[in-house]
Structure formats: structure tokens, C-alpha cells
Design a protein around this motif. Structure first.
Motif: not given
Ligand code: SF4
Ligand code: SAH
Ligand code: F3S
Length: 530
Positions: A239, A241-243, A245-246, A248-249, A283, A320, A347, A359
Motif C-alpha cells: 500500500c 497510501k500512508f494514511c 494512523y496506519c 500497513v504501508p 489493501q 479506497h 474512517q 485520506r
Molecule cells: Fe493503506 Fe488502508 Fe492503511 Fe490507508 S488504511 S494506509 S489505504 S492499508
């Protein structure tokens, strides 16, 4: 290779790496070093480090092109390694992780291992972990506490930690310090290395750590152990996107799409094998194809191609809102084997919070998208993810979220209290909302969502739905349970032979979390015969 004991500062060669900056042991000694591996002696145990997670490295998104490898194979000397041995994998987190577990099982079985539910019998136990919120991590550390006793009773047991938590610098450090009985730590980018790593961990009796921070490659043709009637198919990894709070990236690396021909071949193969439903995974599936340099081919195109394949049901997750384009809406509106359920995480309903979450859409844009989707698919079911208590969220901003929930009328949602993740930008934002306030917001949000779930379930009363029968109901084996096209779980009484089949069910009773109906026999015999 040098084989003497030295201080970490003695590591000078360019080809070998010094990992001592990643851990807190001042007395760590280097016992051996060679290209790609450095072994330290730490608190009486040898720890072989091939690579360590590094958030800074992981955050860099280079332009280097993505290599696709089709040459995966179990090394010759590991093909019989698991004969007469048993494995157990505990999986946490999202479908991506569940699917990775299928790959890990596939590899272990190609090495001769068999699965077991009995921990005492297992020769290898792997925890495939999730890092998305703190409570997910707490569960894993709790589990490691239990596993310590097993390891003491059976020292030959190989204990491994993989998945998203392994990608975190702090976690690897904590395992080295507090759980030194763990034998193996590997990340999400190097699952295919398991056979080799397992060999090192088993023969050398060292803790082996290999976590790659970023990855541009895709490994095709890894074995997968799928069960049941539904199959997951990765269409992309990572991913970008680098939201704020997240995590995952950082844990899943940069966005990279599988080639359309590989995805389509896999779906065709699953159809031939008799799977009834596939779930396309990413993702952010709407970013599919953005990284192709040679072709213009995006998620809408992929869905159009997959809709032509003879597989009864196709779903996808997660979308997304930012990249959800008109072409995709047009393709989805044709329905057929594409289900009218869209999981569209919002979100928050507050523009200020959405901005601070990075976002990259506003409340208005989101509602416009929902409007477009509903205009062409009036019977669409929308579900979402919502975070409450993001740093600095005011009562008013939370009310904006409630108002948005009412305006969209979601059928259901996953709701979370914000959990700070080390290394993400939001973790450095001032978070002064009392825990009790966050909890109250979550309760109010869930109450509101439940009203809409109940109302949407009530609307089904009297309707006849096509249901794919998944199995016996969890709470009552006399009752069968299956999913409607919109992914609602429907319960009804009928013979067990219906499991795996499509049936028609007339809905008779609805509650917030329960839908019951009657199996309509005539239609079924037609379907079964067709
Ligand atoms: Fe990526 Fe989803 Fe996390 Fe945003 S919330 S950074 S889109 S995985
Ligand atoms: N890629 C998906 C979701 C990944 S994580 C997407 O973008 O939709 C699943 C959900 O966990 C997110 O949608 C978000 O609602 C929640 N989440 C992620 N990080 C979180 C955090 N730090 N605290 C609380 N919830 C979080
Ligand atoms: Fe968790 Fe990793 Fe999935 S952090 S939600 S298992 S991508």
C-alpha cells in the motif's frame, strides 16, 4: 567467513552488515559473518540475522521496476524434511494474512509436513501476526508466553513468528530480549524463503531473523493450500497510501500489482477446480495497475475480464474511495458474477479529521461517490471501516461521523478505537481524548450502525435470496448457514448435501445480527440439475 568472537564494532567489511544498531544488547558478540548473514551471541544464544526490518528503508518508495519471478521451488534437500512431522499455524489479522497462511501451509506440505490441531504433536508452530492495532499485538505476546512452556517440554519444537508484526523494528527487538526461545522470525516479503530459513533454524539451532524492509518483487507459482468453496486471490500487494494512523504501508511494502494474465489464469484454474466464489485481495484494490509501465490496465478492466470467467461469484476487498473510478462503477453495475456488495472504508465523517488522516478525499467527495454507486446499483449493500478517537477528534467531529453513517445507511461496519502505531505520523500527534470518551463514542457509533443493520435486514423479510451454502451454523448444527449475494449470513433448515450449493431461501425472521429463512425446494432442484 570469520569464526572468532569479536565486538560488533569490529565488523568492517562492506559485504557483511552490522545489525547491532537495531538491538539493545551492548554485550553482543559477533560469532560469525558471511555475505548475507551475521551471527551474534546474545545472552547465551546464537542469533543469525540475515536482515532486520527498518521503517525508514521501508518508507522509501523507489522507481525501480517490479520483477515477477516464476521459478519458486522447494530446495532439493528440504523436499523430505517434513516427512513424519506436523505443523500448526495460528493466523491473526486480515484476509491477506489468512491467504499468506495458505501459502505457508502449501510450502510446508510440499516439504512433507502434515497439519495438526494438537499443539503437543506439532514440530513447528508459526504465529502469522497482525500489527494493525495494539490489542492484536498483545494477543501474540500472550500466546508466546504460553508457547514457552511447550518449548521447554519439547526443545526440538521450532517456534516462528511471521506476518506484519515481524516487520516492526520494535517487535523484533522485543522478541530477542523477552522471548529468546523463538527460533525463527521472517516478514511478509520473504515468505518464499521459509524452506531455507527453516533449514538454518533447525540445523544450526540458532534464532534466525530475516525480515526485508521493502520489496519490489512478486513471486508467482508458490503452492497454496486452499480449503472449502471460497478462494482468495491476491491481485496486488502493499500500500502506498500512508494514511497517518496506519502501519500497513510499512509492514506490507510498496504497491505492486500482479500481471493481469497471472490473475486471470489463477481465477480460471480455481473455476476449473470447482470453487464457487473468489475474493480478489489487495489493501487498496482500486490502485490496481497504477504501477504497470507497459500497459493501461486498471481494476475496472480486471473486473470486466474476471466477470467473463465461469465462476459463480466474485468479490473484492478493500476499496479506497479515492481511486474508485467511473469505469469500475460501470463494470460493477452489470452485476452477473460480480456481487452488489462494496466495502468502502470511510474512517471518519469530518473533513478536518480526514485531512489529518491523509485520506485524500473529503466527506463531500465520499458522499458523491456513494451517490453515483447507488444511482446505478439501487440494491447495493455498502459496508465500511470507521475509527473513533483519532488524535484531537472533537465531539462535533465525531457527530459528523454519526451524521455520515445515517446519510449513507451502511448495512454494517467494522469500528475501531484509534490505536497509536509506533513509527506512523499520527503516533506523534497530540492525543488528549480520555479513554472513556473514546469508548462512549464507539458505543454510540455501534448503536447507530445497529439501527441501520436491523432496518436493512428487516427489508429482506418476505424476499427470496440466492444463498451459497457454506456449512452448518456455528451455534446449531441442525441449521445450515450461507451467504446472499450481498454477503448477508442467512440461516435455514435443510439437508447437509446442500453444503457447497446455491439454493433459494425465503426470509422469514430478521434481527440485527441474525437472518432466518426457509429453503425453497423446487428452485433448488432446478439449480442442482443445471
Ligand atoms: Fe493503506 Fe488502508 Fe492503511 Fe490507508 S488504511 S494506509 S489505504 S492499508
Ligand atoms: N487497506 C484497508 C484496511 C486496512 S486495515 C483500507 O484502507 O481500507 C483495516 C482497518 O483497520 C482500517 O480500515 C482502519 O479502519 C483500521 N485501522 C488501521 N489502523 C488503525 C489504527 N492505528 N487504529 C485503529 N484502527 C486502525
Ligand atoms: Fe494486520 Fe497486516 Fe492485515 S497489519 S490487518 S495482517 S495487512
Amino acid at each position: 567467513m570469520t569464526k572468532e568472537s569479536r565486538n560488533t564494532s569490529d565488523l568492517k567489511s562492506d559485504k557483511v552488515k552490522d545489525y547491532s544498531k537495531y538491538f539493545d544488547f551492548s554485550d553482543a558478540k559477533v560469532v560469525s559473518q558471511e555475505e548475507g548473514k551475521t551471527t551474534y551471541r546474545i545472552k547465551g544464544r546464537n542469533i543469525q540475522i540475515n536482515s532486520q526490518p527498518d521503517f525508514k528503508e521501508g518508507k522509501r518508495r523507489g522507481k525501480e521496476s517490479i520483477e515477477v519471478h516464476y521459478d519458486f521451488g522447494i530446495p532439493q534437500d528440504m523436499k523430505e524434511f517434513g516427512k513424519g512431522r506436523f505443523y500448526q499455524i495460528v493466523t491473526y489479522g486480515c484476509q491477506m494474512n489468512e491467504h499468506d497462511t495458505e501459502t505457508i501451509k502449501g510450502m510446508l506440505e510440499q516439504m512433507g509436513y502434515q497439519s495438526t490441531d494438537d499443539r503437543k504433536v506439532a514440530d513447528i508452530i508459526l504465529l502469522n501476526t497482525c500489527a494493525v492495532r495494539e490489542n492484536a499485538e498483545d494477543k501474540v505476546f500472550g500466546e508466546l508466553g504460553h508457547l514457552k512452556h511447550l518449548k521447554i517440554e519439547k526443545p526440538s519444537l521450532i517456534l516462528g513468528v511471521c506476518g506484519c508484526m515481524s516487520q516492526e523494528e520494535g517487535v523484533v527487538n522485543r522478541i530477542m530480549t523477552k522471548h529468546p526461545f523463538v527460533d525463527l522470525i521472517f516478514g511478509t516479503h520473504n515468505i518464499h524463503r521459509l524452506p531455507v530459513l527453516l533449514k538454518d533454524a533447525s540445523f544450526n539451532r540458532e534464532m534466525v531473523i530475516e525480515v526485508w524492509s521493502k520489496e519490489g518483487n512478486i513471486i508467482e507459482n508458490m503452492p497454496k493450500k486452499r480449503e472449502g468453496i471460497k478462494a482468495w486471490v491476491n491481485i496486488m500487494y502493499g500500500c502506498d497510501k500512508f494514511c497517518t494512523y496506519c502501519i500497513v504501508p510499512y509492514t506490507r511494502g510498496k504497491e505492486r500489482s500482479r500481471r493481469p494474465e497471472d490473475v486471470i489464469a489463477e481465477v480460471r484454474d480455481l473455476a476449473r477446480q470447482g470453487f464457487k466464489e473468489i475474493m480478489l485481495l489487495g489493501q487498496n484494490v482500486n490502485a490496481y495497475g497504477k504501477d504497470f509501465e507497459d500497459i493501461e490496465y486498471r481494476f475496472g478492466d480486471l473486473m470486466a475480464d474476471v466477470s467473463k470467467i465461469d465462476i459463480p461469484r466474485v468479490r473484492f476487498t478493500t476499496s479506497h474511495p479515492r481511486d474508485f473510478d467511473d469505469h469500475l462503477i460501470e463494470v460493477l453495475a452489470k452485476k452477473g458474477n460480480l456481487m452488489e456488495h462494496i466495502h468502502l472504508p470511510v474512517q471518519s465523517g469530518s473533513n478536518e479529521i480526514l485531512k489529518r488522516m491523509s485520506r485524500k478525499y473529503t466527506r463531500e467527495l465520499y458522499l458523491e461517490l456513494v451517490g453515483k454507486i447507488k444511482a446505478v446499483m439501487p440494491d447495493v449493500v455498502l459496508t465500511t471501516d470507521i475509527i473513533v478517537g483519532f488524535p484531537g477528534e472533537t465531539d462535533e467531529q465525531f457527530e459528523d461521523t454519526l451524521a455520515l453513517v445515517r446519510e449513507v445507511g451502511y448495512d454494517s461496519a467494522y469500528t475501531f478505537i484509534y490505536s497509536p502505531r509506533e513509527g506512523t505520523p499520527a503516533a506523534d500527534m497530540k492525543d488528549d481524548i480520555p479513554a472513556e470518551v473514546k469508548k462512549q463514542r464507539l458505543y454510540r457509533l455501534n448503536d447507530t450502525l445497529n439501527e441501520y443493520s436491523k432496518a436493512s435486514n428487516d427489508r429482506l423479510k418476505g424476499q427470496t435470496l440466492e444463498v451459497l451454502v457454506e456449512g452448518e451454523s456455528k451455534n446449531n448444527e441442525q441449521v445450515l448457514a450461507g451467504r446472499s449475494r450481498t454477503n448477508k449470513l442467512v440461516h435455514f433448515e435443510g439437508p447437509k448435501e446442500l453444503i457447497g450449493q446455491f439454493v433459494q431461501v425465503r426470509i422469514t425472521e430478521t434481527q440485527t445480527f441474525y437472518i432466518k429463512g426457509e429453503w425453497i425446494h423446487e428452485t433448488v432442484s432446478l439449480q442442482l440439475g443445471s
